[in-house]
Design a protein around this motif. Structure first.
Motif, short mmCIF file in Angstrom:
data_model
loop_
_atom_site.label_atom_id
_atom_site.label_comp_id
_atom_site.label_asym_id
_atom_site.label_seq_id
_atom_site.Cartn_x
_atom_site.Cartn_y
_atom_site.Cartn_z
N GLY A 139 26.43 41.25 14.17
CA GLY A 139 27.18 40.28 13.40
C GLY A 139 28.13 39.50 14.30
O GLY A 139 28.50 39.95 15.39
N ILE A 140 28.51 38.30 13.84
CA ILE A 140 29.42 37.45 14.60
C ILE A 140 30.31 36.70 13.61
O ILE A 140 29.85 36.24 12.57
N PHE A 188 20.66 43.73 22.92
CA PHE A 188 20.68 42.52 22.08
C PHE A 188 22.02 41.83 22.23
O PHE A 188 23.07 42.48 22.37
N THR A 189 21.98 40.50 22.15
CA THR A 189 23.21 39.70 22.19
C THR A 189 23.17 38.66 21.08
O THR A 189 22.22 37.86 21.02
N ILE A 190 24.19 38.67 20.24
CA ILE A 190 24.30 37.66 19.19
C ILE A 190 25.28 36.59 19.69
O ILE A 190 26.29 36.90 20.33
N SER A 191 24.95 35.33 19.41
CA SER A 191 25.82 34.24 19.82
C SER A 191 25.78 33.15 18.76
O SER A 191 24.94 33.17 17.86
N ARG A 192 26.72 32.21 18.90
CA ARG A 192 26.86 31.18 17.87
C ARG A 192 27.10 29.83 18.53
O ARG A 192 27.89 29.74 19.48
N ASP A 193 26.41 28.82 18.06
CA ASP A 193 26.66 27.44 18.46
C ASP A 193 27.21 26.73 17.24
O ASP A 193 26.44 26.30 16.36
N SER A 194 28.52 26.61 17.17
CA SER A 194 29.15 26.04 15.98
C SER A 194 28.79 24.57 15.78
O SER A 194 28.71 24.10 14.65
N ILE A 208 23.06 30.42 14.77
CA ILE A 208 23.29 31.64 15.53
C ILE A 208 21.98 32.06 16.18
O ILE A 208 20.89 31.64 15.77
N TYR A 209 22.12 32.88 17.22
CA TYR A 209 20.97 33.34 17.98
C TYR A 209 21.04 34.85 18.14
O TYR A 209 22.12 35.44 18.07
N LEU A 210 19.89 35.45 18.35
CA LEU A 210 19.83 36.86 18.71
C LEU A 210 18.90 36.97 19.90
O LEU A 210 17.68 36.84 19.75
N GLN A 211 19.49 37.18 21.07
CA GLN A 211 18.70 37.40 22.28
C GLN A 211 18.38 38.88 22.35
O GLN A 211 19.28 39.71 22.39
N MET A 212 17.09 39.19 22.35
CA MET A 212 16.65 40.59 22.33
C MET A 212 15.91 40.88 23.64
O MET A 212 14.86 40.28 23.91
N ASN A 213 16.46 41.78 24.43
CA ASN A 213 15.87 42.18 25.70
C ASN A 213 15.47 43.65 25.65
O ASN A 213 15.91 44.39 24.77
N SER A 214 14.65 44.06 26.59
CA SER A 214 14.20 45.46 26.68
C SER A 214 13.70 45.96 25.33
O SER A 214 14.06 47.05 24.88
N LEU A 215 12.87 45.17 24.70
CA LEU A 215 12.39 45.51 23.36
C LEU A 215 11.52 46.76 23.38
O LEU A 215 10.78 47.02 24.33
N LYS A 216 11.64 47.53 22.29
CA LYS A 216 10.89 48.77 22.12
C LYS A 216 10.05 48.67 20.85
O LYS A 216 10.40 47.91 19.95
#
Length: 120
Positions: free
Chosen positions: A49-50, A66-72, A77-85
């Motif tokens: 959440g952000i 995972f990293t959540i970010s926001r471009d106001s 909003i974005y969810l960058q998902m790395n090292s996915l399982k």
């Protein structure tokens, strides 16, 4: 508020994906935005959440991956998902509300889901 999610797909174990969610309508009601997910046969769970000032929180299993970010400026909003399982395989839903921290019971608006599939 209308929420449009995109960016899902099929990725191999260890790969990355970036989800996007664009908000429209009464943006002021999207004070808090978040991602939830629902795996096959499971209930929907919080992922990240952000809030408007970029404070974030994460479910324990995705912290550091995972990293959540926001471009106001883009109301996105974005969810960058790395090292996915493979366990990350689920339908991912964008959500918005006015309560922090946001949980299922606090969600006022849901977007359509986007499928993320991680192959082993």
């Amino acid at each position: 508020v209308q929420l449009q999610a995109s960016g899902g797909g099929l990725v191999q174990h260890g790969g990355s994906l970036k989800l996007s969610c664009a908000a429209s309508g009464r943006i002021e009601d999207a004070y808090v935005m978040a991602w939830f997910r629902q795996a096959p046969g499971e209930g929907r769970e919080f992922v990240a959440g952000i809030i408007w000032n970029d404070v974030t929180n994460y479910e324990d299993s995705v912290k550091g991956r995972f990293t959540i970010s926001r471009d106001s400026a883009k109301d996105t909003i974005y969810l960058q998902m790395n090292s996915l399982k493979p366990d990350d395989t689920a339908i991912y839903y964008c959500a918005a509300g006015q309560t922090w921290p946001i949980r299922m019971r606090n969600v006022d608006y849901w977007g359509e889901g986007t499928q993320v599939t991680v192959s082993s």
